[in-house]
Scaffold this motif. Structure first.
Motif, PDB file in Angstrom:
ATOM      1  N   ALA A  52     -48.059 -70.837  -8.339  1.00 50.84           N
ATOM      2  CA  ALA A  52     -49.437 -71.219  -8.636  1.00 50.84           C
ATOM      3  C   ALA A  52     -49.473 -72.660  -9.139  1.00 50.84           C
ATOM      4  O   ALA A  52     -48.623 -73.070  -9.944  1.00 50.84           O
ATOM      5  CB  ALA A  52     -50.035 -70.282  -9.673  1.00 50.84           C
ATOM      6  N   ARG A  82     -59.950 -78.345  -3.410  1.00 48.06           N
ATOM      7  CA  ARG A  82     -58.513 -78.043  -3.447  1.00 48.06           C
ATOM      8  C   ARG A  82     -57.875 -78.162  -2.068  1.00 48.06           C
ATOM      9  O   ARG A  82     -56.720 -78.575  -1.956  1.00 48.06           O
ATOM     10  CB  ARG A  82     -58.280 -76.628  -3.985  1.00 48.06           C
ATOM     11  CG  ARG A  82     -58.807 -76.403  -5.381  1.00 48.06           C
ATOM     12  CD  ARG A  82     -58.369 -75.044  -5.928  1.00 48.06           C
ATOM     13  NE  ARG A  82     -58.877 -73.926  -5.143  1.00 48.06           N
ATOM     14  CZ  ARG A  82     -58.092 -73.005  -4.564  1.00 48.06           C
ATOM     15  NH1 ARG A  82     -56.782 -73.086  -4.681  1.00 48.06           N
ATOM     16  NH2 ARG A  82     -58.640 -72.007  -3.892  1.00 48.06           N
ATOM     17  N   SER A  85     -53.321 -77.200  -5.640  1.00 44.80           N
ATOM     18  CA  SER A  85     -53.745 -76.361  -6.769  1.00 44.80           C
ATOM     19  C   SER A  85     -53.895 -74.906  -6.341  1.00 44.80           C
ATOM     20  O   SER A  85     -54.903 -74.247  -6.630  1.00 44.80           O
ATOM     21  CB  SER A  85     -55.081 -76.880  -7.336  1.00 44.80           C
ATOM     22  OG  SER A  85     -54.970 -78.227  -7.736  1.00 44.80           O
ATOM     23  N   LYS A 110     -53.776 -70.968  -5.942  1.00 41.82           N
ATOM     24  CA  LYS A 110     -53.959 -69.860  -6.871  1.00 41.82           C
ATOM     25  C   LYS A 110     -53.411 -68.592  -6.239  1.00 41.82           C
ATOM     26  O   LYS A 110     -53.281 -68.490  -5.020  1.00 41.82           O
ATOM     27  CB  LYS A 110     -55.447 -69.675  -7.161  1.00 41.82           C
ATOM     28  CG  LYS A 110     -56.154 -70.918  -7.680  1.00 41.82           C
ATOM     29  CD  LYS A 110     -57.638 -70.662  -7.842  1.00 41.82           C
ATOM     30  CE  LYS A 110     -58.370 -71.898  -8.319  1.00 41.82           C
ATOM     31  NZ  LYS A 110     -59.839 -71.657  -8.468  1.00 41.82           N
ATOM     32  N   CYS A 111     -53.140 -67.610  -7.086  1.00 44.74           N
ATOM     33  CA  CYS A 111     -52.626 -66.334  -6.560  1.00 44.74           C
ATOM     34  C   CYS A 111     -53.589 -65.727  -5.550  1.00 44.74           C
ATOM     35  O   CYS A 111     -53.163 -65.109  -4.570  1.00 44.74           O
ATOM     36  CB  CYS A 111     -52.375 -65.380  -7.709  1.00 44.74           C
ATOM     37  SG  CYS A 111     -51.031 -65.885  -8.809  1.00 44.74           S
ATOM     38  N   ASP A 171     -55.176 -67.125  -3.352  1.00 43.74           N
ATOM     39  CA  ASP A 171     -55.074 -67.783  -2.042  1.00 43.74           C
ATOM     40  C   ASP A 171     -54.048 -67.091  -1.149  1.00 43.74           C
ATOM     41  O   ASP A 171     -53.915 -67.442   0.031  1.00 43.74           O
ATOM     42  CB  ASP A 171     -54.689 -69.249  -2.197  1.00 43.74           C
ATOM     43  CG  ASP A 171     -55.761 -70.073  -2.889  1.00 43.74           C
ATOM     44  OD1 ASP A 171     -55.399 -70.922  -3.734  1.00 43.74           O
ATOM     45  OD2 ASP A 171     -56.956 -69.878  -2.582  1.00 43.74           O
ATOM     46  N   SER A 195     -47.372 -66.149  -9.447  1.00 42.54           N
ATOM     47  CA  SER A 195     -47.807 -66.600 -10.786  1.00 42.54           C
ATOM     48  C   SER A 195     -46.639 -67.058 -11.627  1.00 42.54           C
ATOM     49  O   SER A 195     -45.489 -66.852 -11.293  1.00 42.54           O
ATOM     50  CB  SER A 195     -48.541 -65.466 -11.497  1.00 42.54           C
ATOM     51  OG  SER A 195     -47.694 -64.349 -11.597  1.00 42.54           O
TER      52      SER A 195
END
Length: 124
Positions: free
Chosen positions: A14, A67, A85, A87-88, A90, A124
């Motif tokens: 992440a 992003r 950037s 994220k989980c 995604d 993460s």
């Protein structure tokens, strides 16, 4: 025969970045759109972004604005998706697709050609 092949997926932490590529062969598009969609396990395929072939117009889903950046190289018949950037949420299989239409580019039904997909996993 039109073929789309994605590459560049993988596992990233992440906050990290990945760049996806999609090469189009069998045809040179001069109008219409190239789109990126994604599908997470148990969810429907969703629109991520699209870029028009003939003009420099791009569209983004709200969830990726600021992003992700889509770009294209007409000479190489390639489309790119720079993802920053991450994220989980995604995490998904990402597909590139080609549409001969210039409207409704956020709708998967408007796309006639699809790649096989590339997995993006954000940990993460």
């Amino acid at each position: 025969q039109v073929q789309l092949v994605e590459s560049g997926g993988g596992l990233v932490q992440a906050g990290g970045s990945l760049r996806l590529s999609c090469v189009v062969s069998g045809r040179t598009f001069r109008r219409g759109a190239m789109g990126w969609f994604r599908q997470a396990p148990g969810k429907e395929r969703e629109f991520v972004t699209a870029i028009m072939w003939g003009v420099s117009i791009t569209y983004y889903a709200d969830s990726v604005k600021g992003r992700f950046t889509v770009s294209r190289d007409n000479a190489k018949n390639m489309v790119y998706l720079q993802m920053n950037s991450l994220k989980c949420e995604d995490t998904a299989v990402y597909y590139c697709a080609a549409s001969e239409s210039t409207v409704g580019v956020a709708r998967s039904s408007e796309y006639q050609y699809w790649g096989q997909g590339t997995q993006v996993t954000v940990s993460s």
